[in-house]
Design a protein around this motif. Structure first.
Motif, PDB file in Angstrom:
ATOM      1  N   VAL A 108     -42.844  24.551 -27.539  1.00 47.35           N
ATOM      2  CA  VAL A 108     -41.705  25.426 -27.274  1.00 47.35           C
ATOM      3  C   VAL A 108     -40.465  24.580 -27.034  1.00 47.35           C
ATOM      4  N   GLY A 109     -39.428  24.873 -27.791  1.00 44.93           N
ATOM      5  CA  GLY A 109     -38.144  24.219 -27.585  1.00 44.93           C
ATOM      6  C   GLY A 109     -37.151  25.197 -27.003  1.00 44.93           C
ATOM      7  N   VAL A 110     -36.340  24.731 -26.064  1.00 46.54           N
ATOM      8  CA  VAL A 110     -35.212  25.517 -25.550  1.00 46.54           C
ATOM      9  C   VAL A 110     -33.985  25.078 -26.342  1.00 46.54           C
ATOM     10  N   TYR A 111     -33.248  26.045 -26.891  1.00 44.72           N
ATOM     11  CA  TYR A 111     -32.146  25.736 -27.801  1.00 44.72           C
ATOM     12  C   TYR A 111     -30.843  26.364 -27.318  1.00 44.72           C
ATOM     13  N   ALA A 112     -29.758  25.733 -27.707  1.00 45.57           N
ATOM     14  CA  ALA A 112     -28.432  26.302 -27.507  1.00 45.57           C
ATOM     15  C   ALA A 112     -27.786  26.510 -28.868  1.00 45.57           C
ATOM     16  N   SER A 113     -27.188  27.676 -29.051  1.00 41.45           N
ATOM     17  CA  SER A 113     -26.479  27.997 -30.292  1.00 41.45           C
ATOM     18  C   SER A 113     -25.016  28.243 -29.971  1.00 41.45           C
ATOM     19  N   LEU A 114     -24.154  27.778 -30.859  1.00 43.02           N
ATOM     20  CA  LEU A 114     -22.736  28.093 -30.743  1.00 43.02           C
ATOM     21  C   LEU A 114     -22.450  29.218 -31.737  1.00 43.02           C
ATOM     22  N   VAL A 115     -22.067  30.366 -31.209  1.00 40.95           N
ATOM     23  CA  VAL A 115     -21.940  31.582 -32.013  1.00 40.95           C
ATOM     24  C   VAL A 115     -20.490  32.031 -32.010  1.00 40.95           C
ATOM     25  N   TRP A 116     -19.976  32.234 -33.220  1.00 36.72           N
ATOM     26  CA  TRP A 116     -18.595  32.725 -33.354  1.00 36.72           C
ATOM     27  C   TRP A 116     -18.541  33.715 -34.507  1.00 36.72           C
ATOM     28  N   ASN A 117     -17.940  34.866 -34.229  1.00 35.71           N
ATOM     29  CA  ASN A 117     -17.816  35.896 -35.249  1.00 35.71           C
ATOM     30  C   ASN A 117     -19.215  36.279 -35.726  1.00 35.71           C
ATOM     31  N   THR A 118     -19.528  36.073 -36.997  1.00 36.17           N
ATOM     32  CA  THR A 118     -20.867  36.382 -37.497  1.00 36.17           C
ATOM     33  C   THR A 118     -21.619  35.104 -37.870  1.00 36.17           C
ATOM     34  N   HIS A 119     -21.266  33.996 -37.217  1.00 38.25           N
ATOM     35  CA  HIS A 119     -21.848  32.705 -37.564  1.00 38.25           C
ATOM     36  C   HIS A 119     -22.487  32.077 -36.333  1.00 38.25           C
ATOM     37  N   SER A 120     -23.638  31.451 -36.552  1.00 40.47           N
ATOM     38  CA  SER A 120     -24.341  30.785 -35.457  1.00 40.47           C
ATOM     39  C   SER A 120     -25.019  29.534 -35.974  1.00 40.47           C
ATOM     40  N   THR A 121     -24.888  28.451 -35.226  1.00 39.84           N
ATOM     41  CA  THR A 121     -25.621  27.238 -35.571  1.00 39.84           C
ATOM     42  C   THR A 121     -26.175  26.614 -34.301  1.00 39.84           C
ATOM     43  N   LEU A 122     -27.307  25.944 -34.417  1.00 47.19           N
ATOM     44  CA  LEU A 122     -27.955  25.310 -33.279  1.00 47.19           C
ATOM     45  C   LEU A 122     -27.249  23.999 -32.959  1.00 47.19           C
ATOM     46  N   ILE A 123     -26.917  23.783 -31.674  1.00 45.39           N
ATOM     47  CA  ILE A 123     -26.151  22.593 -31.318  1.00 45.39           C
ATOM     48  C   ILE A 123     -26.809  21.756 -30.229  1.00 45.39           C
ATOM     49  N   ASN A 124     -27.930  22.210 -29.670  1.00 42.39           N
ATOM     50  CA  ASN A 124     -28.601  21.395 -28.660  1.00 42.39           C
ATOM     51  C   ASN A 124     -30.034  21.887 -28.513  1.00 42.39           C
ATOM     52  N   THR A 125     -30.888  21.021 -27.989  1.00 41.09           N
ATOM     53  CA  THR A 125     -32.279  21.416 -27.776  1.00 41.09           C
ATOM     54  C   THR A 125     -32.929  20.534 -26.727  1.00 41.09           C
ATOM     55  N   ARG A 126     -33.926  21.077 -26.062  1.00 41.67           N
ATOM     56  CA  ARG A 126     -34.797  20.355 -25.151  1.00 41.67           C
ATOM     57  C   ARG A 126     -36.230  20.809 -25.419  1.00 41.67           C
ATOM     58  N   LEU A 127     -37.155  19.862 -25.537  1.00 39.64           N
ATOM     59  CA  LEU A 127     -38.567  20.199 -25.699  1.00 39.64           C
ATOM     60  C   LEU A 127     -39.152  20.489 -24.326  1.00 39.64           C
TER      61      LEU A 127
END
Length: 434
Positions: A108-127
């Protein structure tokens, strides 16, 4: 080798992105598979430095767009499970996997996404490392977990670490979001309060609230000597959020159009009000804003808590933020189906982070391309881009032309479907589908 690995992610189909298949697609020299394995498992390049660079550059790219407003950018926390066999892969254990909705053998990874408008990309993670790992030094040694990463941390602690790290790196966002796991209880919300951050965190239907500020009282009867101190109690009973929602009158809901979707405008019935939380331990109740949305199509309810003021914050902003987790789910889907996020076959700590960093880099590229091509190709998908890249890597102009022709046919059909949905659901907007 980094470029080769990414080409392998793009060229190899889902569920086949192991070193052997990737090497076949890349047509590397005879020892290509071993070189890929060494690059991903043992090469000392810094995954964390690359991930931080992705975060900063994604933030800057969003900020360069004409319609950008920082308050609209969400930093959304979520986790994702990667189903695995055996017991040797770093962090693997029998634990809840959201991808299947049950306990599975997985990482299991904990993730952070940067979301703007209708766009999202993963920008950080911790296992996430279960205690069965952090309590076993020999097991940690075998997969190369660094000494400073062997202390057990909850998923909420990992999430807080990511927020702090990205703030320090200069990533800009207007609010923090998360699902019911991260919104449950007071821990993460209080931490975000201390950082001075605005948040909207989902909560479960069992969340207890006080519609009015409770008065905390200590019973007059004193405890016997040596007994535990008598706990305080509230002067009123707490109420579950789903029970509260059932009591609402039609006039207490406000309809909000969140955005235009492929199946017509997304409209939600919204209810927002000030409430209080108390866990029977805190000195005073905590004030929050309860946000409830109801989908008009199926009456499904969603509950969130925010530290933004219920009176001065536009209800449209609450609705927008509550609906943004959809794009995070889409990002996970694209990372897994198009880029092999869960297809890796590696065991070590370094390898897991290397793989995730390169998947996140690839996903950020797809998001950037979609944004840059919005005007000329508004229906461009992650899969469209990936198929075009594969054709381009063949160095065959005819293959590229065929892919573009196929894409044009798909997009034409999608436009017809979108227009049909708008005519059925919102006739006045049928001509505004773009």
């Amino acid at each position: 080798m980094g470029e080769a690995y990414i080409r392998g992610l793009f060229k190899t189909e889902a569920s086949w992105r192991n070193m052997e298949r990737m090497n076949e697609e890349l047509d590397l020299s005879g020892d290509g598979q071993q070189r890929l394995q060494q690059f991903i498992s043992d090469s000392p390049w810094s995954a964390s430095a690359l991930i931080s660079d992705i975060a900063v550059k994604t933030s800057a790219f969003y900020a360069s767009q004409p319609s950008y407003q920082c308050r609209d950018v969400g930093y959304i926390l979520d986790e994702s499970a990667h189903l695995k066999k055996g017991k040797q892969s770093v962090g693997v254990a029998r634990q809840y996997a959201g991808v299947s909705g049950k306990v599975e053998n997985c990482q299991v990874g904990v993730y952070a996404s940067l979301v703007w408008n209708t766009h999202s990309t993963l920008i950080n993670t911790r296992l996430y490392l279960p205690e069965s790992w952090t309590d076993d030094p020999a097991r940690c040694d075998k997969v190369g977990i660094p000494a400073d990463q062997r202390t057990f941390k909850t998923k909420l602690e990992l999430a807080r670490e990511m927020v702090q790290a990205d703030l320090k790196a200069g990533v800009e966002f207007g609010w923090v979001g998360g699902d019911g796991f991260y919104g449950h209880g007071l821990e993460l919300g209080e931490a975000l309060d201390e950082m001075g951050l605005s948040f909207l965190l989902d909560v479960h239907c069992t969340q207890q609230i006080y519609p009015f500020k409770p008065q905390l009282q200590v019973p007059e009867r004193t405890s016997p000597r040596g007994a535990a101190p008598t706990k305080r109690r509230a002067d009123v009973e707490a109420l579950r959020v789903d029970a509260y929602a059932q009591q609402l009158l039609p006039c207490q809901w406000q309809t909000v159009t969140v955005r235009d979707g492929t199946k017509g405008p997304l409209k939600l019935a919204m209810h927002v009000r000030r409430v209080w939380l108390w866990d029977s331990e805190a000195e005073t109740p905590t004030q929050r804003t309860l946000v409830i949305s109801r989908r008009l199509t199926d009456n499904k309810l969603k509950y969130s808590l925010s530290n933004d003021d219920a009176i001065t914050t536009p209800i449209e902003r609450f609705a927008y933020r509550q609906a943004q987790r959809y794009w995070v789910e889409r990002a996970f889907q694209e990372a897994k189906s198009e880029l092999g996020m869960s297809d890796y076959q590696v065991r070590k700590w370094l390898a897991w982070h290397h793989h995730m960093a390169l998947v996140m880099l690839s996903l950020s590229f797809l998001v950037k391309e979609r944004i840059q091509q919005t005007a000329s190709c508004p229906l461009l998908s992650a899969r469209d881009i990936r198929l075009l890249i594969i054709a381009m890597l063949l160095n065959d102009p005819d293959a590229v032309d065929r892919r573009i022709a196929q894409m044009d046919i798909r997009h034409a059909q999608r436009r017809k479907d979108i227009e049909r949905h708008y005519r059925e659901n919102d006739p006045d907007s049928a001509n505004d589908t773009g």
